[in-house]
Design a protein around this motif. Structure first.
Motif, PDB file in Angstrom:
ATOM      1  N   ASP A   7      90.365 -11.208 -27.253  1.00 18.57           N
ATOM      2  CA  ASP A   7      90.153 -11.681 -25.882  1.00 18.57           C
ATOM      3  C   ASP A   7      89.527 -10.653 -24.947  1.00 18.57           C
ATOM      4  OD1 ASP A   7      92.327  -9.973 -25.755  1.00 18.57           O
ATOM      5  OD2 ASP A   7      93.504 -11.290 -24.452  1.00 18.57           O
ATOM      6  N   ARG A   8      88.828  -9.665 -25.487  1.00 18.74           N
ATOM      7  CA  ARG A   8      88.185  -8.656 -24.645  1.00 18.74           C
ATOM      8  C   ARG A   8      86.925  -8.125 -25.320  1.00 18.74           C
ATOM      9  NH1 ARG A   8      93.420  -5.936 -23.471  1.00 18.74           N
ATOM     10  NH2 ARG A   8      94.167  -7.928 -24.150  1.00 18.74           N
ATOM     11  N   SER A   9      86.175  -7.332 -24.570  1.00 14.60           N
ATOM     12  CA  SER A   9      84.956  -6.714 -25.073  1.00 14.60           C
ATOM     13  C   SER A   9      85.214  -5.224 -25.244  1.00 14.60           C
ATOM     14  CB  SER A   9      83.815  -6.932 -24.081  1.00 14.60           C
ATOM     15  OG  SER A   9      83.574  -8.315 -23.895  1.00 14.60           O
ATOM     16  N   TYR A  10      84.379  -4.582 -26.070  1.00  9.15           N
ATOM     17  CA  TYR A  10      84.606  -3.191 -26.446  1.00  9.15           C
ATOM     18  C   TYR A  10      83.334  -2.365 -26.328  1.00  9.15           C
ATOM     19  CZ  TYR A  10      88.808  -5.266 -28.337  1.00  9.15           C
ATOM     20  OH  TYR A  10      89.980  -5.946 -28.459  1.00  9.15           O
ATOM     21  N   THR A  11      83.529  -1.037 -26.244  1.00 12.65           N
ATOM     22  CA  THR A  11      82.392  -0.117 -26.237  1.00 12.65           C
ATOM     23  C   THR A  11      82.448   0.750 -27.489  1.00 12.65           C
ATOM     24  OG1 THR A  11      83.498   1.770 -25.185  1.00 12.65           O
ATOM     25  CG2 THR A  11      82.582   0.062 -23.713  1.00 12.65           C
ATOM     26  N   LYS A  12      81.332   1.393 -27.790  1.00 18.29           N
ATOM     27  CA  LYS A  12      81.300   2.321 -28.917  1.00 18.29           C
ATOM     28  C   LYS A  12      82.017   3.629 -28.584  1.00 18.29           C
ATOM     29  CE  LYS A  12      77.285   0.423 -31.221  1.00 18.29           C
ATOM     30  NZ  LYS A  12      75.931   0.671 -31.740  1.00 18.29           N
ATOM     31  N   ASP A  13      82.399   3.801 -27.323  1.00 20.91           N
ATOM     32  CA  ASP A  13      83.203   4.950 -26.911  1.00 20.91           C
ATOM     33  C   ASP A  13      84.697   4.626 -26.967  1.00 20.91           C
ATOM     34  OD1 ASP A  13      81.094   6.793 -26.360  1.00 20.91           O
ATOM     35  OD2 ASP A  13      80.716   5.748 -24.472  1.00 20.91           O
ATOM     36  N   HIS A  14      85.034   3.426 -27.442  1.00 16.22           N
ATOM     37  CA  HIS A  14      86.411   2.985 -27.683  1.00 16.22           C
ATOM     38  C   HIS A  14      87.188   2.646 -26.419  1.00 16.22           C
ATOM     39  CE1 HIS A  14      85.598   3.988 -31.813  1.00 16.22           C
ATOM     40  NE2 HIS A  14      85.216   5.210 -31.418  1.00 16.22           N
ATOM     41  N   GLU A  15      86.487   2.068 -25.440  1.00 17.01           N
ATOM     42  CA  GLU A  15      87.151   1.466 -24.289  1.00 17.01           C
ATOM     43  C   GLU A  15      87.097  -0.051 -24.459  1.00 17.01           C
ATOM     44  OE1 GLU A  15      85.577   5.382 -23.110  1.00 17.01           O
ATOM     45  OE2 GLU A  15      84.411   3.593 -23.532  1.00 17.01           O
ATOM     46  N   TRP A  16      88.003  -0.736 -23.796  1.00 17.85           N
ATOM     47  CA  TRP A  16      87.959  -2.194 -23.771  1.00 17.85           C
ATOM     48  C   TRP A  16      87.875  -2.671 -22.325  1.00 17.85           C
ATOM     49  CZ3 TRP A  16      91.873  -4.317 -20.950  1.00 17.85           C
ATOM     50  CH2 TRP A  16      93.101  -3.644 -20.890  1.00 17.85           C
ATOM     51  N   ALA A  17      87.318  -3.870 -22.163  1.00  8.99           N
ATOM     52  CA  ALA A  17      87.223  -4.521 -20.851  1.00  8.99           C
ATOM     53  C   ALA A  17      87.622  -5.975 -21.029  1.00  8.99           C
ATOM     54  CB  ALA A  17      85.805  -4.418 -20.301  1.00  8.99           C
ATOM     55  N   ARG A  24      88.040  -9.858 -11.354  1.00  7.19           N
ATOM     56  CA  ARG A  24      88.337  -8.456 -11.684  1.00  7.19           C
ATOM     57  C   ARG A  24      88.321  -8.268 -13.199  1.00  7.19           C
ATOM     58  NH1 ARG A  24      93.687  -6.765  -8.428  1.00  7.19           N
ATOM     59  NH2 ARG A  24      92.645  -5.153  -7.237  1.00  7.19           N
ATOM     60  N   TRP A  25      88.018  -7.054 -13.599  1.00  4.26           N
ATOM     61  CA  TRP A  25      88.054  -6.691 -15.011  1.00  4.26           C
ATOM     62  C   TRP A  25      89.042  -5.550 -15.189  1.00  4.26           C
ATOM     63  CZ3 TRP A  25      84.793  -8.309 -19.229  1.00  4.26           C
ATOM     64  CH2 TRP A  25      83.977  -9.399 -18.911  1.00  4.26           C
ATOM     65  N   ARG A  26      89.868  -5.654 -16.207  1.00  6.23           N
ATOM     66  CA  ARG A  26      90.830  -4.601 -16.542  1.00  6.23           C
ATOM     67  C   ARG A  26      90.227  -3.768 -17.666  1.00  6.23           C
ATOM     68  NH1 ARG A  26      97.180  -5.691 -16.741  1.00  6.23           N
ATOM     69  NH2 ARG A  26      96.802  -5.574 -14.512  1.00  6.23           N
ATOM     70  N   ILE A  27      90.408  -2.454 -17.602  1.00  2.00           N
ATOM     71  CA  ILE A  27      89.799  -1.527 -18.552  1.00  2.00           C
ATOM     72  C   ILE A  27      90.873  -0.611 -19.130  1.00  2.00           C
ATOM     73  CG2 ILE A  27      88.167   0.413 -18.745  1.00  2.00           C
ATOM     74  CD1 ILE A  27      86.589  -1.089 -16.472  1.00  2.00           C
ATOM     75  N   GLY A  28      90.726  -0.319 -20.414  1.00  2.00           N
ATOM     76  CA  GLY A  28      91.668   0.576 -21.076  1.00  2.00           C
ATOM     77  C   GLY A  28      91.057   1.205 -22.308  1.00  2.00           C
ATOM     78  N   LEU A  29      91.859   1.972 -23.016  1.00  2.00           N
ATOM     79  CA  LEU A  29      91.442   2.582 -24.277  1.00  2.00           C
ATOM     80  C   LEU A  29      91.918   1.721 -25.434  1.00  2.00           C
ATOM     81  CD1 LEU A  29      92.251   6.365 -23.723  1.00  2.00           C
ATOM     82  CD2 LEU A  29      90.011   5.282 -23.826  1.00  2.00           C
ATOM     83  N   THR A  30      91.157   1.712 -26.496  1.00  2.00           N
ATOM     84  CA  THR A  30      91.516   0.899 -27.658  1.00  2.00           C
ATOM     85  C   THR A  30      92.640   1.544 -28.468  1.00  2.00           C
ATOM     86  OG1 THR A  30      89.938   1.955 -29.143  1.00  2.00           O
ATOM     87  CG2 THR A  30      89.142   0.049 -27.856  1.00  2.00           C
ATOM     88  N   ASP A  31      93.236   0.751 -29.331  1.00  2.00           N
ATOM     89  CA  ASP A  31      94.249   1.235 -30.252  1.00  2.00           C
ATOM     90  C   ASP A  31      93.662   2.338 -31.137  1.00  2.00           C
ATOM     91  OD1 ASP A  31      96.791   1.207 -31.588  1.00  2.00           O
ATOM     92  OD2 ASP A  31      95.877   0.016 -33.184  1.00  2.00           O
ATOM     93  N   PHE A  32      92.432   2.150 -31.590  1.00  2.00           N
ATOM     94  CA  PHE A  32      91.763   3.159 -32.407  1.00  2.00           C
ATOM     95  C   PHE A  32      91.664   4.483 -31.647  1.00  2.00           C
ATOM     96  CE2 PHE A  32      87.967   5.434 -33.822  1.00  2.00           C
ATOM     97  CZ  PHE A  32      88.197   5.520 -35.195  1.00  2.00           C
ATOM     98  N   ALA A  33      91.262   4.416 -30.383  1.00  2.00           N
ATOM     99  CA  ALA A  33      91.107   5.628 -29.573  1.00  2.00           C
ATOM    100  C   ALA A  33      92.433   6.363 -29.413  1.00  2.00           C
ATOM    101  CB  ALA A  33      90.543   5.285 -28.195  1.00  2.00           C
TER     102      ALA A  33
END
Length: 132
Positions: A7-17, A24-33
């Motif tokens: 249910d979210r989008s990801y970056t190659k730097d391992h953040e999610w949105a 509003r968009w919530r942002i965090g770090l992925t489980d991998f990160a």
């Protein structure tokens, strides 16, 4: 394999949105990160009202292993900061997709998800990165 919610989008730097409430968009770090970082001991986040461009550093995370920059997955204005991380930075490790979220922002325009990865694309990216 790390947890990768659909249910979210990801970056190659391992953040999610993730689109939250009222545009509003919530942002965090992925489980991998958070697994790569190890135990998080300090999180530095921007103040509310700060405008950031996509791919611009929004703060940093300090772990027992290193200090790592966190990047904005999309451009916008910071509308909320997860203040509980000041006293409980371990939330990033314990619940990266829930209580460990970092900021919320209001996008500065239409959200261009072209640079963001779907959960399936991110899973493939992580798999390839883990093989290297």
């Amino acid at each position: 394999m790390p947890d990768i919610p659909e249910d979210r989008s990801y970056t190659k730097d391992h953040e999610w949105a993730q689109q939250a409430q009222a545009g509003r968009w919530r942002i965090g770090l992925t489980d991998f990160a958070q697994r790569q970082l190890g135990d998080v001991v300090y999180v530095e986040l921007p103040a509310t009202g700060v405008k950031l461009d996509a791919n611009e550093p929004l703060g940093s995370v300090e772990s027992v292993k290193a200090v790592s920059e966190i990047y904005m997955p999309l451009g916008g204005t910071v509308t909320a900061v997860n203040d509980t991380l000041a006293d409980s930075p371990e939330q990033v490790n314990e619940d990266p997709y829930g209580d460990g979220w970092l900021i919320e922002c209001t996008p500065s325009g239409a959200v261009n998800e072209d640079g963001l990865l779907t959960a399936a694309e991110y899973a493939e990216y992580v798999r390839r990165e883990s093989e290297e």
